[in-house]
Motif scaffolding. Structure first.
Motif, short mmCIF file in Angstrom:
data_model
loop_
_atom_site.label_atom_id
_atom_site.label_comp_id
_atom_site.label_asym_id
_atom_site.label_seq_id
_atom_site.Cartn_x
_atom_site.Cartn_y
_atom_site.Cartn_z
N ASN A 1 29.75 26.19 45.00
CA ASN A 1 28.88 25.71 45.67
C ASN A 1 30.43 25.51 47.28
O ASN A 1 31.49 25.12 47.20
CB ASN A 1 29.62 24.22 45.25
N SER B 1 30.41 23.81 50.01
CA SER B 1 30.83 22.80 51.02
C SER B 1 32.49 21.93 49.72
O SER B 1 33.19 21.63 50.17
CB SER B 1 29.87 21.61 50.32
N GLN B 2 32.96 23.10 48.51
CA GLN B 2 33.60 22.50 47.68
C GLN B 2 34.56 23.76 48.42
O GLN B 2 36.00 23.30 48.83
CB GLN B 2 33.72 22.14 46.45
N HIS C 1 20.88 23.78 52.18
CA HIS C 1 22.05 23.11 51.38
C HIS C 1 23.00 22.69 51.69
O HIS C 1 23.68 21.59 51.15
CB HIS C 1 21.62 24.64 50.32
N GLN D 1 24.96 18.30 51.52
CA GLN D 1 25.99 17.77 51.15
C GLN D 1 26.81 17.45 51.61
O GLN D 1 27.05 17.53 52.96
CB GLN D 1 26.66 19.56 50.37
N SER E 1 31.66 25.24 54.92
CA SER E 1 30.75 24.98 53.78
C SER E 1 29.47 25.66 54.84
O SER E 1 27.69 24.87 53.59
CB SER E 1 31.10 23.40 54.49
N ARG F 1 20.20 24.56 43.65
CA ARG F 1 21.95 24.33 42.36
C ARG F 1 22.11 26.09 42.70
O ARG F 1 21.62 27.26 42.75
CB ARG F 1 22.02 24.14 41.24
N TYR G 1 36.73 17.60 47.23
CA TYR G 1 36.84 18.25 48.28
C TYR G 1 38.33 18.71 49.01
O TYR G 1 38.38 19.20 50.03
CB TYR G 1 35.99 17.63 48.94
N TRP H 1 29.71 9.27 48.84
CA TRP H 1 28.54 10.59 48.47
C TRP H 1 28.52 10.85 47.14
O TRP H 1 27.74 11.17 46.34
CB TRP H 1 28.98 11.80 49.38
N GLU I 1 25.56 9.50 44.45
CA GLU I 1 25.38 10.94 43.17
C GLU I 1 25.38 10.55 42.32
O GLU I 1 24.98 11.86 41.44
CB GLU I 1 26.42 12.24 43.92
#
Lengths: 511, 312
Positions: A43, A45-46, A113, A117, A155, A169, B44, B56, B60
């Motif tokens: 992902n 964003s991570q 997407h 996030q 991201s 996903r 993160y 967030w 979730e």
């Protein structure tokens, strides 16, 4: 006889297992990289930064080492007069790793997407995304000149629609960069291969591999033994060992990150600016830079380092340690030296908690150095080492008194993004000011959000930097220097201070 | 008899799975601090963790759910043999455990085999010539090795066999023989103790009346040792090495970190830092089961070696 056979077979087996590995030496056109950070997921964003650095994925906007925004997957962009509609014109001939051609719809899907996030795009005032021919249009609810810089963030990478499963996903990461993923073995190993249909400079290197090395010692030994071609984040104490070998060069680069003391400016002991100035004057920054970080010259006299020129005051003198002046400031505030060496006012000892986190090993050492230095001023500091999430949590519940942090002002290519979250509201920010009663900075920052004129932007940013240097809602300690060990067989190595790319496609390996 | 061992162990496995999973759930939930912030930091990273990120995550993952409901969800999932998904990576816990535990077991088994290869011959020779020069030298060497943290042994081996003589890679995995140095580091630490256990066991056996009797009745030294020594001295050693193996699988975080080895110890430590509860529960549960399985294997091995427990 039977015994003899068994012994011979066993001997052969052991011999095979222990035979010296040809893999101990790097393969000819394969580059091996080591660094301290782990990754757990595809992902963006991570862990998007791992994939932009390894050049698997790309963003619409690129960033030069000087912090200028450059064309990326978008060749250019324009904004409507009311600054509410941005049009990004996409590059032709961009192909994803699955062979699909990039079009505006695929960009829209990727950014949609990202909007769902956690990340800077989700925090931007985006109303809607729309496809208009070969361009992507982003409608905003209010002017936001940061948008192109946000679209350079890891991201917001653009990936093929085939990367998503039915539920949206990300199951594969099919980017458009000069390398595609060959091995994904979180949290330690990412292998990439050259992508022949890349729209830009096709890599000379056939394949590359990133290996997480948690221990600084083993990373350095990987560089020294030649097992790794490039090691990022070399432990300063180990540079001597690497300097003694001829096949490795250690490169030092300033990055837009700083070690700072975040403090509660509303705290009874810290609410007067003179108290914060006293703490700042009591710090021996040169000692910390020289002896702890082994990076003389990295002393910080302000929050933002020189590479971010708009926000850096070039003429600001360094802050020299002056214990006498610091003591005089505290004396004037009514703090008298107590019998145990800790100052007292109204029967209260000048004693504060300082939290820091272990993610960056140098922080704990610097924290204890600060503890010792402030003790000389008669200020007791109790250091506790915790998790990085304790900083925002402590800010929110008001329990934080002081914290030693490493702040990345290049997290978004334009520092305005970080400044807004740190100082943009009267409540301050999780990693910024805390109970600091200054509305000027917040107002100036708000004005910059819609400022399109470069000169006005520069002048306002300088004013903000000056206010922060005077008022010290955060106390600067040192800037960061990134040390990188590079094997001499690597040609055309260059370092990105924003740590967005390793520029693998420009490198060559001499045989 | 074997059936009884297996049935007992199966029941034990079920209780261990439930007990370990529940205990880790309770312990994780009772830790101070807001779980959402910890998960957000794990996901993160330090540059991007904020109150907003925590919110967030809270939304979730429905972290506001009462603890008993979360526990019931986990229990129901476990009955379906589903360990859930990691809060950090979003990947099924079972996949992550397979990857990490697989590498840990590989390393642990290699280490224990190497340790056995060193400990048995050296321990037996020391036992047969107790208080001789070999015995005394090995005692000194064992004490020296045991006094070192395994991390230091690993670093020494890297300096010798990866830097000075570049025979093996410094770190990494999946490239052929990069397991050698981490396994050897562990094996040296293990053999330092197990060789002494073998030595004491040998000494006890060769001074026993049945051993003396075998010699008196005319068997050669080698025949006596093969038929009456080896098997008898093995029973305590096998039990001891079984315990060492379990300790290895769960406690080799330092070696995993030093050699960039993707093991379960390291994975579990990180899961605890970032409060990845399903991952912690799943890992603890699998390790608990592994403990039961290894104990069973040790019991079976001892049963096979030692005929005294068998029915007439």
């Amino acid at each position: 006889m039977c015994y003899l056979k068994r012994i011979v077979c066993f001997g052969l087996l052991i011999g095979c297992l222990f035979s010296p590995s040809v893999l101990a030496q790097p393969a000819n056109n394969h580059l091996t990289i080591g660094g301290p950070f782990e990754f757990t997921t595809l992902n963006p964003s991570q862990n998007g930064y791992v994939f932009t650095r390894m050049q698997v994925v790309e963003t619409l906007v690129d960033v030069s080492p000087e912090g200028e925004l450059l064309a990326g997957l978008a060749t250019h962009w324009d904004v409507s007069d009311d600054q509410l509609s941005w049009r990004f014109h996409l590059r032709d001939g961009v192909v994803f790793h699955d062979g699909r051609v990039m079009d505006a719809a695929s960009v829209e899907q990727s950014l949609s997407h990202a909007l769902q996030q956690h990340g800077p795009l989700a925090q931007a005032p985006v109303e809607r995304l729309a496809v208009d021919g070969d361009a992507l249009v982003i409608e905003l609810s209010q002017p936001y000149q940061l948008l192109p810089a946000v679209l350079a963030h890891y991201s917001t990478v653009v990936i093929s629609p085939d990367s998503f499963d039915d539920q949206g996903r990300i199951t594969r990461l099919l980017g458009s960069g000069p390398f595609k993923i060959a091995v994904f073995a979180p949290p330690h190993k990412l292998g990439v291969e050259r992508f022949e249909d890349y729209w830009g400079q096709v890599a000379a290197i056939a394949s590359a591999e990133y290996l997480t090395g948690h221990r600084g010692e083993s990373r350095v030994l990987q560089a020294r033994s030649g097992q790794a071609d490039i090691i990022y984040t070399v432990d300063p104490a180990s540079t001597g060992m690497l300097n003694r070998v001829s096949h490795v060069q250690v490169q030092s680069d300033l990055i837009p990150r700083a070690i700072l003391i975040k403090l509660d400016s509303g705290h009874a002991f810290l609410k007067e600016v003179e108290a914060r100035q006293a703490l700042s004057l009591a710090l021996d920054r040169s000692g910390i830079a020289r002896a702890v970080l082994r990076a003389p010259g990295s002393e910080a006299n302000q929050l933002i380092p020189a590479p971010l020129a708009d926000w850096h005051l070039a003429d600001l003198p360094p802050i020299e340690r002056d214990l006498q002046q610091a003591a005089a400031l505290l004396d004037d505030l009514g703090w008298e030296m107590g019998r145990d060496g800790v100052r007292v006012r109204d029967n209260q000892r000048f004693s504060l908690n300082l939290i820091t986190y272990a993610d960056r090993p140098e922080l704990t050492v610097v924290a204890t150095a600060i503890q010792a230095q402030l003790a000389e001023l008669g200020v007791e500091v109790r250091v506790s080492v915790t998790n990085s999430s304790a900083i925002p949590a402590g800010h929110q519940d008001g329990s934080l008194e002081m914290a030693l942090i490493a702040r990345n002002y290049g997290f978004i290519a334009d520092p305005l993004g970080v400044m807004l979250s740190d100082f943009g509201s009267p409540q301050g920010g999780d990693w910024g000011a805390m109970q600091w009663n200054n509305t000027d900075v917040a107002e100036l920052l708000k004005r910059l959000e819609g400022e399109m004129d470069a000169d006005t932007y520069h002048a306002t940013a300088q004013r903000i930097a000056a206010l922060l240097a005077d008022e010290l809602p955060l106390i600067p300690v040192t800037f960061y220097t990134q040390l990188t060990a590079v094997n001499q067989r690597v040609e055309n190595f260059r370092f990105d201070p924003f740590e967005r790319s390793y520029y693998l496609n420009e490198m060559e390996l001499s045989q | 008899m074997i059936q009884r061992i297996l049935i007992n162990r199966l029941l034990q496995a079920v209780m261990v799975a439930w007990g370990v999973g529940s205990l880790s759930f309770v312990l994780m939930r009772s830790l101070p601090g807001d779980m959402a912030y910890r998960v957000a930091a794990g996901r993160y990273g330090q540059d991007n963790v904020s109150a907003e990120a925590a919110e967030w995550v809270r939304q979730e993952l429905a972290l506001d759910l009462p603890a008993w409901q979360a526990y019931l969800h986990w229990l129901l999932d476990m009955l379906r043999l589903d360990l859930g998904v990691s809060l950090i990576s979003g990947a099924p816990v079972i996949d992550e455990i397979k990857h990490q535990l697989g590498h840990s077991i590989e390393l642990a088994v290699m280490a224990i085999l190497l340790a056995a290869l060193m400990a048995f011959p050296l321990g037996i020779l020391s036992g047969l010539r107790a208080r001789g020069w070999l015995d005394r030298s090995l005692l000194l060497l064992s004490s020296l090795l045991r006094a070192q943290p395994v991390f230091v042994i690993g670093l020494m081996l890297i300096l010798a066999f990866a830097v000075y003589w570049p025979l093996f890679p410094v770190a990494g995995f999946g490239q052929g023989n990069d397991w050698v140095l981490p396994a050897f580091s562990l094996a040296l630490a293990l053999a330092a103790v197990s060789s002494r256990v073998v030595r004491d066991s040998t000494l006890a056996v060769i001074h026993s009346p049945y051993y003396q009797f075998a010699r008196v009745k005319g068997l050669s030294e080698w025949q006596t040792f093969r038929q009456h020594g080896l098997r008898n001295l093995s029973v305590p050693v096998v039990a001891f090495m079984g315990i060492q193996l379990v300790g290895l699988i769960e406690g080799i975080v330092m070696i995993e970190s030093l050699f960039s080895w993707p093991g379960i110890g390291h994975g579990l430590a990180h899961a605890i830092f970032s409060r990845d509860v399903p991952m912690i529960q799943g890992t603890a549960l699998m390790m608990g089961l592994l403990f039961v399985a290894l104990n069973t294997l040790v019991d079976l091995a001892c049963y096979k070696i030692d005929p005294r427990g068998r029915p007439e």
